[in-house]
Write an enzyme that holds these catalytic residues in place. Structure first.
Site, mmCIF file in Angstrom:
data_model
loop_
_atom_site.group_PDB
_atom_site.id
_atom_site.type_symbol
_atom_site.label_atom_id
_atom_site.label_comp_id
_atom_site.label_asym_id
_atom_site.label_seq_id
_atom_site.Cartn_x
_atom_site.Cartn_y
_atom_site.Cartn_z
ATOM 1 N N ASN A 9 0.875 -1.169 0.000
ATOM 2 C CA ASN A 9 0.000 0.000 0.000
ATOM 3 C C ASN A 9 0.915 1.224 0.000
ATOM 4 O OD1 ASN A 9 -1.743 2.090 0.455
ATOM 5 N ND2 ASN A 9 -2.408 1.409 2.487
ATOM 6 N N TRP A 10 1.010 1.841 -1.160
ATOM 7 C CA TRP A 10 1.946 2.974 -1.292
ATOM 8 C C TRP A 10 1.435 4.230 -0.600
ATOM 9 C CZ3 TRP A 10 4.384 3.328 -6.872
ATOM 10 C CH2 TRP A 10 5.065 2.126 -7.153
ATOM 11 N N LYS A 11 0.142 4.242 -0.242
ATOM 12 C CA LYS A 11 -0.471 5.438 0.372
ATOM 13 C C LYS A 11 -0.219 6.645 -0.540
ATOM 14 C CE LYS A 11 -0.132 3.152 4.776
ATOM 15 N NZ LYS A 11 -0.035 3.211 6.229
ATOM 16 N N HIS A 94 -9.506 1.439 4.617
ATOM 17 C CA HIS A 94 -8.251 1.564 5.374
ATOM 18 C C HIS A 94 -8.488 2.481 6.576
ATOM 19 C CE1 HIS A 94 -4.155 2.558 6.450
ATOM 20 N NE2 HIS A 94 -3.783 1.472 5.790
ATOM 21 N N GLU A 96 -6.822 4.788 7.757
ATOM 22 C CA GLU A 96 -6.542 6.207 7.485
ATOM 23 C C GLU A 96 -7.735 6.867 6.798
ATOM 24 O OE1 GLU A 96 -2.856 5.487 5.479
ATOM 25 O OE2 GLU A 96 -1.944 4.922 7.392
ATOM 26 N N GLU A 166 -5.521 -4.988 10.245
ATOM 27 C CA GLU A 166 -4.477 -3.997 10.511
ATOM 28 C C GLU A 166 -4.763 -3.283 11.833
ATOM 29 O OE1 GLU A 166 -2.468 -2.686 6.555
ATOM 30 O OE2 GLU A 166 -4.092 -1.316 7.020
ATOM 31 N N GLY A 172 2.518 2.115 10.775
ATOM 32 C CA GLY A 172 3.488 3.204 10.661
ATOM 33 C C GLY A 172 4.215 3.522 11.951
ATOM 34 N N SER A 212 3.384 -2.371 10.146
ATOM 35 C CA SER A 212 4.837 -2.467 10.342
ATOM 36 C C SER A 212 5.413 -3.832 9.944
ATOM 37 C CB SER A 212 5.221 -2.105 11.783
ATOM 38 O OG SER A 212 4.803 -0.791 12.092
ATOM 39 N N GLY A 233 2.863 -1.250 4.227
ATOM 40 C CA GLY A 233 2.922 0.184 3.955
ATOM 41 C C GLY A 233 4.342 0.621 3.647
ATOM 42 N N GLY A 234 4.978 1.246 4.630
ATOM 43 C CA GLY A 234 6.299 1.852 4.441
ATOM 44 C C GLY A 234 7.310 0.955 3.723
#
Ligand code: 13P
Length: 250
Positions: A9-11, A94, A96, A166, A172, A212, A233-234
């Protein structure tokens, strides 16, 4: 046996130029592996990603979708638009989006049904806050999120979709749920799926863990019996993604 699915997930990262460079760098390293691999990129990178990944086994996903077919919804993108340009997956709900953009369990449900109706595969995100975990209501909360997301979704459609567990406190933060904590909730989701559908359907639905995920913890998490891969993610923007995708020795 469920096939693992590992999605990045590149966000809100990577301009088209940056996306091009990252995809060219990563694609040879995460292609034709034993898992399904998906790059969930920003809207403006989707078409480029589809083109660059043509002929590989890597699929492209969006990070959101609107529930209506078309109309006066300024700034929104429909499921059919995504489908037509070759997108295969879409992340829905998600945390977010729930936190910053007013996404609700009800809007998630509408988006899930619309996506399935055009042949997109939803990746439905669920997960508790740190307060809920401390209150001991994690499973109850995640069950409600899952129940509402799947209202009106028949078993044959449910088999195609993906659920991403999640925990919000692990996103994150560098704080990962232990493999035991993650497995406990993913197993709980699967038991619940068996209650609302049946054992066979529940055994086919893939459940990812996200929060993470890194090259260092992927293997331990993904080897748990009810964890069918990850939503990353990251680390999906880094060379480390190769290590996550190839978490099992080949
Ligand atoms: P991180 O892997 O950066 O914690 O993000 C997880 C996530 O939100 C994936 O959807």
């Amino acid at each position: 046996m469920r096939r693992k699915i590992i999605a990045g997930n590149w966000k809100m990262n990577q301009t088209p130029k940056e996306a091009e460079a990252l995809i060219k760098d990563l694609k040879g390293k995460v292609d034709s592996v034993d898992s399904d691999v998906v790059f969930c990129v920003p809207y403006v990178d989707l078409k480029l990603a589809v083109e660059l990944l043509e002929g590989t086994s890597i699929a492209v996903g969006a990070q959101n979708v609107h529930a209506m077919d078309k109309g006066a919804y300024t700034g929104e993108i429909s499921a059919l638009m995504l489908k037509e340009i070759g997108v295969k997956y879409v992340i829905i709900g998600h945390s977010e989006r729930r936190q910053y953009f007013g996404e609700t369990d009800e809007s998630v449900n509408e988006k899930v049904k619309k996506s399935l109706s055009v042949g997109l595969i939803p990746i439905i995100c669920v997960g508790e806050s740190i307060v809920q975990r401390k209150q001991g209501v994690t499973i109850d909360f995640v069950r409600v999120q899952t129940r509402i997301a799947l209202l009106g979704v028949p078993a044959e459609d449910a088999q195609r979709l993906v659920i991403a567990y999640e925990p919000i406190w692990a996103i994150g933060t560098g704080l990962t749920a232990t493999s035991g904590q993650a497995e406990e909730v993913c197993a709980g989701i699967r038991r619940f799926l068996a209650e609302i559908y049946d054992e066979e359907t529940a055994s086919k639905i893939r459940i990812q863990y996200g929060g993470s995920v890194s090259g260092a913890n992927a293997r331990e998490l993904f080897e748990m019996p009810n964890i069918d891969g990850g939503l990353v993610g990251g680390a999906s923007l880094k060379p480390e993604f190769e290590k996550i995708v190839n978490y099992a020795p080949r």
